[in-house]
Scaffold this active site. Structure first.
Site, PDB file in Angstrom:
ATOM      1  N   GLY A 219     -13.847  -5.802   2.518  1.00  0.00           N
ATOM      2  CA  GLY A 219     -15.064  -5.937   3.307  1.00  0.00           C
ATOM      3  C   GLY A 219     -15.503  -7.379   3.409  1.00  0.00           C
ATOM      4  N   VAL A 223     -20.931  -8.481   0.815  1.00  0.00           N
ATOM      5  CA  VAL A 223     -20.889  -7.240   0.032  1.00  0.00           C
ATOM      6  C   VAL A 223     -19.936  -7.387  -1.149  1.00  0.00           C
ATOM      7  CG1 VAL A 223     -20.533  -4.753   0.137  1.00  0.00           C
ATOM      8  CG2 VAL A 223     -21.453  -5.963   2.105  1.00  0.00           C
ATOM      9  N   GLU A 241     -10.737  -8.037  -1.260  1.00  0.00           N
ATOM     10  CA  GLU A 241     -10.067  -8.451  -0.029  1.00  0.00           C
ATOM     11  C   GLU A 241     -11.162  -8.714   1.003  1.00  0.00           C
ATOM     12  OE1 GLU A 241      -7.057  -9.133   0.109  1.00  0.00           O
ATOM     13  OE2 GLU A 241      -6.003  -7.957  -1.388  1.00  0.00           O
ATOM     14  N   CYS A 275      -9.383  -8.655   9.789  1.00  0.00           N
ATOM     15  CA  CYS A 275      -9.758  -9.712   8.845  1.00  0.00           C
ATOM     16  C   CYS A 275      -8.820 -10.909   8.911  1.00  0.00           C
ATOM     17  CB  CYS A 275      -9.809  -9.163   7.422  1.00  0.00           C
ATOM     18  SG  CYS A 275      -8.236  -8.517   6.825  1.00  0.00           S
TER      19      CYS A 275
END
Length: 489
Positions: A219, A223, A241, A275
């Site tokens: 995420g 967070v 990650e 990502c």
């Protein structure tokens, strides 16, 4: 990986929580009670799962792989309902990475589980040492919405291969995919070994209050800090990650058409919601014009059917805000710029102000700023001024330049003359560094993440040379022996 959201909405948004059936009463089961029940089940079952052999774990992974293919059409349908992901992209970016992880683990698991002998020091003559990878226990996987199957079930393969019990919390933003995963896993595993937990922010928060033996989170950095803080309360290890602004360097010597084609595909695949997507391009000013021309051409060849949509209106609004802010600060739109609800056309910007929000936040959508540089040192300084990226991409036909780029930059990973495909190389570690993450995944590295590397020292002879150094420390012989040991052994 999600960014730019408030904490509750990143962990989960305000949606109706799913209510499952309580197997004990056959009535509705409160989600909080389900967490407690499954957590206790897995705690009681952890020793049995940890003691499974390589053959038993391989059999589980084979059943898992078979179930994925049996439900291939269901997975495609779920992904289409969640955010119109084309079937071909589901196969390539959701199913293929997961079954590849499973096959890789099946091929190598016996070797991974075997104790690894390590060398012996002369001072420890008569001993033997090895490393044994043992399961961590009960682990938690918190997964994002952008690749719900890939980024949930990929880590699951590693956790199962390592002999753990697993609680999975997929994103509530992709409810159809989560429900599909729950059905598939329910056919392969008992809840006492692998269980899917559905729900929103309070469910994620309840899970983070539990004492797990490892947490694997995918995420945003924001967070990630929350997850790490919660894990610290129990001294739980984490794999984070995360994301970041992954740059692309296009050198003068690069094949411009090749670079433009690969950047276009990598940036706009999954509507830019990746990502490891290129976040911005730094191109040598001498090849800026032909690069932009070829980039526009390749974007036009992608086709409307490959673009999908943004996951929800909130993320679409965030992207439109980034775009408008950049334009207001002088950015020029080379192509795209159309915003129609959750549909956003592939957009390329030039002359973007360094202080614009689009150059400060991870974009995570189909907007690509293209900046030019005069010298590589300028490019290096620009990248170094930002947080360490998850990936750095370099396009150059000069090995000397490639070596220079690697020496002057740092990133979680790097791909040279390609983009995205490094994710499929399971013999490489995948993960970030600093702000973009910690810990590694994929293949053996994923197995290690969910294992404790237990050092085993075994004295095979009754007498060990080290005993000559026991106290009392008196006499010339003892003094000389200690001096010899310190200097030579």
């Amino acid at each position: 990986m999600t960014i730019g959201s408030s904490v509750p909405r990143v962990l989960g948004s305000s949606v109706v929580r799913s209510v499952t059936e309580d197997p004990r009463t056959r009535g509705p089961e409160d989600p909080q009670q389900r967490i407690e029940r499954i957590y206790e089940l897995q705690q009681r079952n952890r020793a049995a799962v940890a003691s499974t052999t390589a053959a038993q774990r391989i059999a589980k992974l084979r059943r898992f792989e078979k179930a994925i293919f049996a439900h291939q059409d269901d997975i495609r349908a779920a992904m289409w309902e969640d955010y119109r992901k084309p079937a071909a992209e589901v196969d390539l970016s959701e199913i293929y990475p997961v079954v590849s992880e499973a096959r890789h683990a099946i091929r190598h698991l016996r070797s991974w589980m075997r104790p690894k002998r390590v060398g012996m020091r002369m001072a420890l003559l008569g001993s033997r040492s090895s490393i044994l990878h043992e399961p961590k226990g009960v682990v938690l996987i918190l997964a994002p919405w952008n690749f719900p199957f890939n980024l949930t079930l990929g880590p699951l393969v590693a956790a199962v291969a390592a002999g753990n019990c697993v609680m999975l919390k997929p994103s509530e933003l992709t409810p159809k995919s989560t429900a599909c995963m729950k059905r598939i896993l329910g056919e392969v595993f008992d809840e006492s070994e692998v269980a899917v937990i559905e729900g929103d922010a309070p469910i994620a928060e309840a899970l983070l209050k539990k004492k797990f033996d490892h947490i694997f989170f995918t995420g945003s950095p924001a967070v990630g800090r929350i997850v790490m803080k919660a894990a610290a309360e129990h001294l739980t290890s984490v794999t984070l990650e995360l994301g970041g602004k992954s740059p692309v360097i296009v050198d003068e010597s690069a094949s411009i058409d090749e670079a433009a084609k690969k950047v276009a595909w990598a940036k706009f695949f999954n509507c830019g919601q990746i990502c490891i997507a290129p976040d911005y391009v730094l191109v040598d000013e001498r090849v800026r014009a032909p690069f932009l021309e070829r980039l526009q051409s390749w974007i036009g060849k992608l086709g409307d059917d490959s673009r999908g949509v943004i996951v929800n209106e909130r993320h679409a609004s965030r992207l439109e805000r980034l775009y408008k802010d950049a334009v207001q600060q002088g950015a020029e739109t080379v192509t795209g710029g159309a915003f129609r609800g959750r549909e956003i056309s592939p957009t390329v910007l030039t002359n973007v102000a360094p202080g614009a929000a689009v150059m400060q936040e991870e974009i995570f959508g189909p907007i690509l700023p293209v900046l030019s540089y005069r010298t590589l040192d300028e490019a290096f300084d620009f990248i170094a001024a930002k947080e360490k990226p998850l990936v750095l991409y370099a396009f150059s036909r000069s090995r000397r330049i490639v070596k220079r780029i690697l020496a002057r930059t740092t990133a979680g990973g790097t791909a040279v003359n390609h983009a995205l495909v490094q994710f499929y190389q399971l013999n490489l570690p995948f993960g970030g560094v600093g702000h973009s993450g910690m810990g590694k995944a994929h293949g053996y590295f994923g197995f290690q993440a969910f294992s404790n590397a237990r050092g085993i020292f075994d004295q095979r002879t009754r007498f060990s040379a080290i005993e000559l150094l026991y106290p009392p420390y008196v006499g010339k012989f003892k003094e000389k022996l200690i001096d010899f040991t310190v200097k030579w052994l």
